[in-house]
Structure formats: structure tokens, C-alpha cells
Design a protein around this motif. Sequence first.
Motif, PDB file in Angstrom:
ATOM      1  N   ARG A 127      41.100 -67.927  36.334  1.00 37.11           N
ATOM      2  CA  ARG A 127      40.491 -67.917  37.657  1.00 37.11           C
ATOM      3  C   ARG A 127      41.513 -68.268  38.743  1.00 37.11           C
ATOM      4  O   ARG A 127      41.429 -67.787  39.874  1.00 37.11           O
ATOM      5  CB  ARG A 127      39.313 -68.907  37.691  1.00 37.11           C
ATOM      6  CG  ARG A 127      38.253 -68.532  38.687  1.00 37.11           C
ATOM      7  CD  ARG A 127      37.020 -69.374  38.649  1.00 37.11           C
ATOM      8  NE  ARG A 127      35.951 -68.915  37.780  1.00 37.11           N
ATOM      9  CZ  ARG A 127      35.327 -67.741  37.863  1.00 37.11           C
ATOM     10  NH1 ARG A 127      35.660 -66.880  38.779  1.00 37.11           N
ATOM     11  NH2 ARG A 127      34.360 -67.441  37.026  1.00 37.11           N
ATOM     12  N   ILE A 136      37.893 -63.095  43.690  1.00 39.20           N
ATOM     13  CA  ILE A 136      36.421 -63.099  43.669  1.00 39.20           C
ATOM     14  C   ILE A 136      35.830 -64.491  43.469  1.00 39.20           C
ATOM     15  O   ILE A 136      34.614 -64.650  43.459  1.00 39.20           O
ATOM     16  CB  ILE A 136      35.873 -62.165  42.568  1.00 39.20           C
ATOM     17  CG1 ILE A 136      36.413 -62.575  41.199  1.00 39.20           C
ATOM     18  CG2 ILE A 136      36.188 -60.713  42.866  1.00 39.20           C
ATOM     19  CD1 ILE A 136      35.714 -61.895  40.039  1.00 39.20           C
ATOM     20  N   PRO A 139      34.146 -71.475  45.945  1.00 42.29           N
ATOM     21  CA  PRO A 139      34.111 -72.902  45.603  1.00 42.29           C
ATOM     22  C   PRO A 139      33.151 -73.193  44.449  1.00 42.29           C
ATOM     23  O   PRO A 139      33.480 -73.962  43.547  1.00 42.29           O
ATOM     24  CB  PRO A 139      33.611 -73.560  46.885  1.00 42.29           C
ATOM     25  CG  PRO A 139      33.881 -72.586  47.974  1.00 42.29           C
ATOM     26  CD  PRO A 139      33.909 -71.227  47.361  1.00 42.29           C
ATOM     27  N   SER A 140      31.979 -72.564  44.462  1.00 39.09           N
ATOM     28  CA  SER A 140      31.005 -72.886  43.416  1.00 39.09           C
ATOM     29  C   SER A 140      31.493 -72.456  42.035  1.00 39.09           C
ATOM     30  O   SER A 140      31.139 -73.071  41.035  1.00 39.09           O
ATOM     31  CB  SER A 140      29.655 -72.235  43.731  1.00 39.09           C
ATOM     32  OG  SER A 140      29.798 -70.846  43.877  1.00 39.09           O
ATOM     33  N   ASP A 141      32.295 -71.386  41.988  1.00 38.73           N
ATOM     34  CA  ASP A 141      32.796 -70.940  40.689  1.00 38.73           C
ATOM     35  C   ASP A 141      33.769 -71.962  40.098  1.00 38.73           C
ATOM     36  O   ASP A 141      33.748 -72.240  38.906  1.00 38.73           O
ATOM     37  CB  ASP A 141      33.492 -69.583  40.829  1.00 38.73           C
ATOM     38  CG  ASP A 141      32.551 -68.527  41.372  1.00 38.73           C
ATOM     39  OD1 ASP A 141      31.456 -68.383  40.806  1.00 38.73           O
ATOM     40  OD2 ASP A 141      32.891 -67.870  42.377  1.00 38.73           O
ATOM     41  N   LEU A 143      33.843 -75.177  40.978  1.00 38.48           N
ATOM     42  CA  LEU A 143      33.102 -76.421  40.742  1.00 38.48           C
ATOM     43  C   LEU A 143      32.317 -76.383  39.436  1.00 38.48           C
ATOM     44  O   LEU A 143      32.215 -77.378  38.734  1.00 38.48           O
ATOM     45  CB  LEU A 143      32.154 -76.691  41.908  1.00 38.48           C
ATOM     46  CG  LEU A 143      32.786 -77.454  43.057  1.00 38.48           C
ATOM     47  CD1 LEU A 143      31.789 -77.600  44.191  1.00 38.48           C
ATOM     48  CD2 LEU A 143      33.266 -78.835  42.589  1.00 38.48           C
TER      49      LEU A 143
ATOM     50  N   VAL B  75      28.404 -63.873  37.101  1.00 40.04           N
ATOM     51  CA  VAL B  75      29.091 -65.153  36.935  1.00 40.04           C
ATOM     52  C   VAL B  75      30.536 -65.092  37.460  1.00 40.04           C
ATOM     53  O   VAL B  75      31.303 -66.016  37.264  1.00 40.04           O
ATOM     54  CB  VAL B  75      29.126 -65.595  35.463  1.00 40.04           C
ATOM     55  CG1 VAL B  75      27.718 -65.874  34.970  1.00 40.04           C
ATOM     56  CG2 VAL B  75      29.811 -64.568  34.589  1.00 40.04           C
ATOM     57  N   ARG B  76      30.865 -64.003  38.076  1.00 38.69           N
ATOM     58  CA  ARG B  76      32.231 -63.794  38.538  1.00 38.69           C
ATOM     59  C   ARG B  76      33.249 -64.003  37.414  1.00 38.69           C
ATOM     60  O   ARG B  76      34.211 -64.725  37.553  1.00 38.69           O
ATOM     61  CB  ARG B  76      32.549 -64.671  39.752  1.00 38.69           C
ATOM     62  CG  ARG B  76      32.753 -63.818  40.968  1.00 38.69           C
ATOM     63  CD  ARG B  76      31.864 -64.084  42.166  1.00 38.69           C
ATOM     64  NE  ARG B  76      30.475 -64.216  41.861  1.00 38.69           N
ATOM     65  CZ  ARG B  76      29.776 -65.317  42.035  1.00 38.69           C
ATOM     66  NH1 ARG B  76      30.367 -66.374  42.489  1.00 38.69           N
ATOM     67  NH2 ARG B  76      28.493 -65.340  41.764  1.00 38.69           N
ATOM     68  N   MET B  96      36.723 -53.597  43.997  1.00 40.42           N
ATOM     69  CA  MET B  96      36.411 -54.125  42.674  1.00 40.42           C
ATOM     70  C   MET B  96      34.891 -54.274  42.622  1.00 40.42           C
ATOM     71  O   MET B  96      34.291 -54.807  43.567  1.00 40.42           O
ATOM     72  CB  MET B  96      37.074 -55.486  42.450  1.00 40.42           C
ATOM     73  CG  MET B  96      38.594 -55.441  42.555  1.00 40.42           C
ATOM     74  SD  MET B  96      39.397 -56.961  42.022  1.00 40.42           S
ATOM     75  CE  MET B  96      38.875 -58.138  43.253  1.00 40.42           C
ATOM     76  N   VAL B  98      32.633 -56.222  41.433  1.00 41.33           N
ATOM     77  CA  VAL B  98      32.007 -57.505  41.767  1.00 41.33           C
ATOM     78  C   VAL B  98      32.194 -57.826  43.252  1.00 41.33           C
ATOM     79  O   VAL B  98      31.289 -58.348  43.909  1.00 41.33           O
ATOM     80  CB  VAL B  98      32.525 -58.648  40.865  1.00 41.33           C
ATOM     81  CG1 VAL B  98      34.006 -58.583  40.677  1.00 41.33           C
ATOM     82  CG2 VAL B  98      32.141 -60.010  41.407  1.00 41.33           C
ATOM     83  N   ALA B  99      33.337 -57.470  43.802  1.00 46.48           N
ATOM     84  CA  ALA B  99      33.560 -57.750  45.223  1.00 46.48           C
ATOM     85  C   ALA B  99      32.669 -56.861  46.086  1.00 46.48           C
ATOM     86  O   ALA B  99      32.164 -57.278  47.130  1.00 46.48           O
ATOM     87  CB  ALA B  99      35.029 -57.537  45.578  1.00 46.48           C
ATOM     88  N   ASP B 102      29.400 -58.402  45.986  1.00 44.00           N
ATOM     89  CA  ASP B 102      29.380 -59.650  46.749  1.00 44.00           C
ATOM     90  C   ASP B 102      29.154 -59.416  48.239  1.00 44.00           C
ATOM     91  O   ASP B 102      28.638 -60.292  48.936  1.00 44.00           O
ATOM     92  CB  ASP B 102      30.677 -60.444  46.522  1.00 44.00           C
ATOM     93  CG  ASP B 102      30.575 -61.349  45.281  1.00 44.00           C
ATOM     94  OD1 ASP B 102      29.452 -61.523  44.765  1.00 44.00           O
ATOM     95  OD2 ASP B 102      31.607 -61.878  44.839  1.00 44.00           O
ATOM     96  N   TRP B 121      28.471 -72.582  52.496  1.00 47.21           N
ATOM     97  CA  TRP B 121      29.917 -72.610  52.236  1.00 47.21           C
ATOM     98  C   TRP B 121      30.221 -72.730  50.759  1.00 47.21           C
ATOM     99  O   TRP B 121      31.224 -72.231  50.255  1.00 47.21           O
ATOM    100  CB  TRP B 121      30.553 -73.787  52.996  1.00 47.21           C
ATOM    101  CG  TRP B 121      29.843 -75.083  52.659  1.00 47.21           C
ATOM    102  CD1 TRP B 121      28.748 -75.596  53.284  1.00 47.21           C
ATOM    103  CD2 TRP B 121      30.138 -75.980  51.578  1.00 47.21           C
ATOM    104  NE1 TRP B 121      28.343 -76.747  52.673  1.00 47.21           N
ATOM    105  CE2 TRP B 121      29.181 -77.026  51.623  1.00 47.21           C
ATOM    106  CE3 TRP B 121      31.130 -76.014  50.591  1.00 47.21           C
ATOM    107  CZ2 TRP B 121      29.167 -78.081  50.716  1.00 47.21           C
ATOM    108  CZ3 TRP B 121      31.118 -77.064  49.688  1.00 47.21           C
ATOM    109  CH2 TRP B 121      30.151 -78.086  49.746  1.00 47.21           C
ATOM    110  N   LEU B 122      29.313 -73.402  50.032  1.00 48.41           N
ATOM    111  CA  LEU B 122      29.569 -73.666  48.617  1.00 48.41           C
ATOM    112  C   LEU B 122      29.444 -72.390  47.792  1.00 48.41           C
ATOM    113  O   LEU B 122      30.239 -72.129  46.889  1.00 48.41           O
ATOM    114  CB  LEU B 122      28.583 -74.718  48.123  1.00 48.41           C
ATOM    115  CG  LEU B 122      28.696 -75.113  46.655  1.00 48.41           C
ATOM    116  CD1 LEU B 122      30.019 -75.811  46.389  1.00 48.41           C
ATOM    117  CD2 LEU B 122      27.540 -76.023  46.258  1.00 48.41           C
ATOM    118  N   VAL B 123      28.449 -71.583  48.107  1.00 52.54           N
ATOM    119  CA  VAL B 123      28.178 -70.408  47.277  1.00 52.54           C
ATOM    120  C   VAL B 123      28.575 -69.107  47.971  1.00 52.54           C
ATOM    121  O   VAL B 123      28.211 -68.026  47.533  1.00 52.54           O
ATOM    122  CB  VAL B 123      26.684 -70.336  46.885  1.00 52.54           C
ATOM    123  CG1 VAL B 123      26.311 -71.517  46.005  1.00 52.54           C
ATOM    124  CG2 VAL B 123      25.788 -70.302  48.125  1.00 52.54           C
TER     125      VAL B 123
END
Lengths: 245, 516
Positions: A127, A136, A139-141, A143, B75-76, B96, B98-99, B102, B121-123
Motif C-alpha cells: 500500500r 488509491i 487514511p481509512s485504508d 488506519l 477494500v482498495r 484504474m 477502482v479509481a 471512487d 476526511w477519513l473515508v
Amino acid sequence: MAVLTAIFTAGFYAATAWLVYGLARKIVQYWRTPAPLKIPTMPAPLNTGGVAMRLAREVVLFESLFKSNKWIWLFGWMFHVALLLAMLRHLRYFTEPVWTWVVLVQPFGTYAGFAMLAGLGALWFRRIFVERIRYISGPSDHLMLVLLLAITASGLAMRYVARTDIVALKSFILGLIRFDWQPMPADPILMAHLALVIALMAVFPFSKLLHAPGLFFSPGRNQADSAREKRHLAPWAAKLEAGGE
Amino acid sequence: MGDYKVPELSEFTEIPALQDGSMSHSSPFVAGPEYQEPLGFPGELVEDWHDKAIGRFGDLLTKSRALRVYLDSCVRCGACTDKCHYFLGTGDPKNMPVARQDLMRKVYRRHFTFAGKWLPWLVGAEDLTEEVLDDWYSYFHQCSQCRRCSVYCPYGIDTAEISMAARDIMDHIGKGQKYCNEIIAKVHTVGNNLGLKGPALANTLEGLEEDIEDETGVKVRLPLDEKGADILLVTPSADFFAEPHVDGLMGYAKVFHQAGVSWTISSYASEAANFAMFIGSYEQMREVALRIRKAALDLGVKRLVFGECGHAWRVAYSFLNTLAGPWDFLDQNYPIPQHICEFTNDLIEQGALKFDKSANDHMTLTFHDSCNVARATRMGNKPGGQFEIPRAIARAVCNNFVDMAPETIREGTYCCGGGGGLLTDDLMELRVKGAKPRMDALNQVVQNDGVTHMIAICAICKSQFSKVFPEYGMEMDQVVSLHQLVGNAIILDGQETDGEINDETEDGAAPAETEE
Ligand code: SF4
Ligand code: SF4
């Protein structure tokens, strides 16, 4: 002492309720949402039995991932199998007397922790260092990996570095199950381990961990290839048909 | 369209370094009111487009399980990142799979998930801003909905479903794509993508009958609107006018003739293609499909056969029963609908067709699995028949056949680069670059096995390769129809023997195309 016990007891109950509610809500939502068209990824099995086999291969072997990328498959599969073993091993804290097969799994479960560490570490390495995957990742990935790594590491620490009082822990957990609350041992590593597990349970239904139920509801994987033989019609499409024409 | 470099071919398609934003300039022409309104979409971007878009998004989430599950489940892991031909050809990271997902997922999270509402911001949750909408328009028109990514995703996440939903949302706020919407409106009014009217069609078919008679001495009919015929042939309208499509149509006609069945084309449903699939509109797709039902009923046919076309076969095989069924008025002893390749292959297996394979000896052939046929349909009664049957036909009518590298064919096939409603001149750069993975694989068999021609069974593939082959230094007529080869090799009863048959005069005929 009493406060600590209260916090963890309440924490586990809340997290469990949250997890069950959140997952049930999602599963009901997936269940209720119709798939209007036949879109299995072909070639697909022709009947339900075949679909069950396809899903089983995905769940057990990660078949598509294997086709896709051998490294991600290796690390991902290793992590998940090890996680399963480790969780099975943990059943000994929940059962009294301990089921025989759990005793048999025990030795593997011990090493599984290291396999988890290795798998997670390798996935995190990718990653960070594979340009495409870094791009891709949010932050959550990161964390999520940190969370899982911390749970694994704290678990291993209690076995190999500073052993925790297993007897006390088991009585705490059985107390939770039997609604006969027992004191939570005041071991800082154990506290960290359990707090992180509570956090993981809490985020499960609101995060990408939904891939677990998601797989079973994925029309690309769970539909049979039978469009010509059987007419497939979503309820909303039937209404459209009845109204128009 | 600006300047761009045609990619250099390599032995294996390498994973490019990321070139952020390198394709952000690529977007197709936006549909004006004259193309939007006939489909019931707003003529131009509506005032309150943001709220309308989110509203439509919410609708779709309740109508499509795929959309909901796919937006939640990624799940990236990155397994799909190197699977899209547009990424491999352009290096733009937003290509890509997944991108690309997204782009939509971040808006989904913001508006429809707990985490995205409270911890955006987190997700990576984001509002649907004008910039995001521009990205949507650009990059959801850089996806040919080929489903290659879905094969390799551990959860089967299908970016095609996401692109379709995004295009549907954009249509509903007045930001549709000109190419697709113009064509769909034409089908609603005239009956085919080209706007070819009945009399013109009749003329064309007559001309083809004459061509076949000149070539073989046999009167082979191409009937139009013939009531009471057994079979209704629905074929992409490209088959009526362009090379190499039209040679395929003559091939079907010869097979029908030799099989001794009565068949007809319908001027009302003179189109197998259904571009409404590309814009993700169930309603539009259904309307187009219902033309076929009406034609079948009006003509009183017993069977439905589809010509060579990729997405058309997807709509036919996978969706037609849903959209325009039940087909209880047709003869249940035959598959409904049936692919022309299934039809021909059955006859071959029964030994009912005779071939002179040497008629194709001037070519060494390979087969391009069309993405939609490969990953969204089947032929025959076994899974994977969509790979075996066309190859079986090719082997039955040609002596020289080789496959391309295994990871580039069958379920792993690369899209031609022009599918999914992108076969338009305003996307030429994307089309050329997106063809690179296929061109790499083709180039290998050209170099190593002396392949001279590539077979396709899709109107879009054929048009796309005719256009991009020259960009890569090949000739446009090096792509051929499968039934063109069948037509070359088939021996019709009463046909004048060999000699100078096979003489099709073609514009700038390549040396390979002249007879021995
Ligand atoms: S392969 Fe599937 S889960 Fe993995 S990043 Fe791609 S879409 Fe997401
Ligand atoms: S469906 Fe095809 S074009 Fe679209 S993202 Fe996936 S691989 Fe690329």
C-alpha cells in the motif's frame, strides 16, 4: 477496578449490539434491493448449485484474486486464514469446558498470529510502496491496517512477552456471556487489545469490512447464467411494465 | 482533438507509470437539447443539478443491488488497478477501475453513508462539486463497460455498472453524451442507429443479392419484412453498409440459404445494437428492445436470430427476456434468442454445410473475443461456449488459425477500445490509446505466427479496428467478420465451381484480399 470492569463490560455489549444492528441493517438493505438485470460475470454457472460452488471457491480460495495478482492473493489469503485460526483459538475463552476441536486448533492458532502479522505487514508495504495502490489508498485504508496490526501485535505480546492472567480473563468473558459480571483484569496490554477489538467491531458495519457480506450479494458472482431459460423481472420493473406499453 | 502520440507497441503490455491528469482533457461532446429532449432528459444542465443528481443517485441505490453492494464492498486491494485497457494505454490513474469507481464512491459516501457524513476526511468522502461532475463526465466516458475489471475483483465489483449509473445520473441533470443519445433517438424514430429508412434498406439488400449472384451464380435472398418467415434476423445496422460488416451479412445469408430456412430482416427493428445499455437507462433499453418484440409479432416469425455484435448480444442474451419477454409466442425448441454463431455451428456439427477452406488460405487468422460476448453472455449450452463456438467455426472454415496470448483472450480479453458508447471521433485519442493492449497481443502473433487478419464478431470492434489499425501501421481491412470467412468458404448448392469465385471488389483492396 470496578470502573474498568464497567467500561469494558458496557463497551462489549454496546459494540456487539452495534455490530449486529449495523450488519443486519446492511444485509436487509442488500436483500431488499432488487437486481433488475442478469449480470453474472461470465462464464458463470448455469444453476444455483454451481453458484454455491463459485461463491465457496471465492470465500475459501479467493479464486478471482488468485487470477488477478499472486502477491495480493498470497498476503491477503494468508492473513484471512490466519485470522480465522486465531479467532477459532480464541473460542477457548468463550467455552467451558473447551470444545475438543478448539483444543486441537490451539497450536495452529498460536502461529497464526505471526502469519497475520506477516500478511498485514506485506499488504501495508504494498500500500505504501506500490505507486498504483498508494494512489488509491486513503487514511481509512491505512488506519484499518494499523488497527488490525495493533490487535495482532498486542495479542502476540500477551503470549510471548508479558503473559496475561488467562484465568481471570476467561472468567471476565464468561461473565459477559452469562450476565454474571466478573472483574476485568487490569493488564494494560490486555486493555489495549480488547479496546481495539471493540473499535473493530464498531467500525465493521460502516466500513469496507462490508466486503464480507458484500461478496454474497454481488450480482456478478451470485447470479446463475440462465437468462434465456428463466425470465428475470425486478418488482419495480414489473410495475413499469404494467403501467406502460 | 489536439496532438497525441500513438503508443509504441511492446512485447507484453507493461504497467505504465502514473501520469496524473494525462487524460483529464478527454471528454465527448455534450448532447444539446435536440438530442436530450427526445429521450425525456432535460435539454441542458439544470439549475439545481446538484440536488437533482443526488436525488437520482438515491433512486438508483434503491433500484440496483449491484450499485449499492459495489459501492460498499471495495477494500482498495488494488487487484484491478492494472486490468483496464484505458489505464494501460494512457497511464492516467483515474482510469484504474477502482479509481474510476471512487469518483462516484466519494459522493456516495458523503451523501449516503454514516462515516462519510460525519468523518468525510477519513473515508475520502466528497461533495459533488462542479469539478467532480466534470471528472465524472470525463472519466465515466473513458470506460467502455467491458467488465474486464470485474473478472479480477475478489468481489466481482463491476465498474461497468458504476459507469452506467453515473451516465444515467448525468442524463437526468441535462449532461448527456451526444453520440449515444443522438443514436438512441434515431432508433426510436427510424429503427436503427444509422437512420437508414426502409426503402434505402431494401435497395441495399437487393444490391447484396446481386453481388452474391455475380460471385457464385446462386440466387441467395436477403428478404425484408417478409411476413410468415420462420426466422427474424436482427443484426447491427453497420452490417448493411460498411466493410467488413457487410461481408458478414452476406455470410449469414448464405448460411440461411444453405440451411433452407425462411428468414427475414425487419425494417422496423433493423438494429441489434441497443445503445441505451451504455447510458444505463432501463427504460430506454426496454423501449428499443420492444421494437424487436413488435417486429417479431407483426411478421409472425417463430425464431429470433442475432447477427454479430457484442453489446447487442449482451442485451439479447442476458436482457431481452427481461425487457421484452416473455417470448412464449416463439418456437420453444430453439434458444430465444439465438446467436448466428450458434446457428451456423449447429449446422456445421450436423455436417449440413460444405466448405472449401482454401478460399481463406490467403489469410492467417486470429480471433478477438469481444468483451461483451466474452464476459456478459454465453453461446451454446455450456459455460464458455462463447469462446469455443466462434473458434470452432473459424477452424471449420480456415486452415490457418492461431490464438493470441492466453491472458489477452477469452474471459481476460481486452476491449477493442471503442465499446460502451465511445466509438465516436471526439474520443479518438482515447480509442487509439485504449487499443494498445489488444494491439500488443495482436502484434505478437503477427510477428511470430504470420497472422494477417483478425476476426471480430462485433460491429463496434470491427469499426474500431478499421479506424485504429492504420494508426498502428496496419491496414484497415485486416479486421474481418467471422461470417465473412464462412461466406468465403461455404459451397452453395449449384454454385459455379471454384476458379474466379471470391472476387469482391473492395476499395484499395489489400494484396491479401485478392484471390489466389
Ligand atoms: S479489485 Fe475490487 S476490491 Fe480490489 S480495489 Fe479493485 S474494485 Fe476494489
Ligand atoms: S469496465 Fe472495462 S473500461 Fe471500464 S474500468 Fe473496467 S476494465 Fe476499464
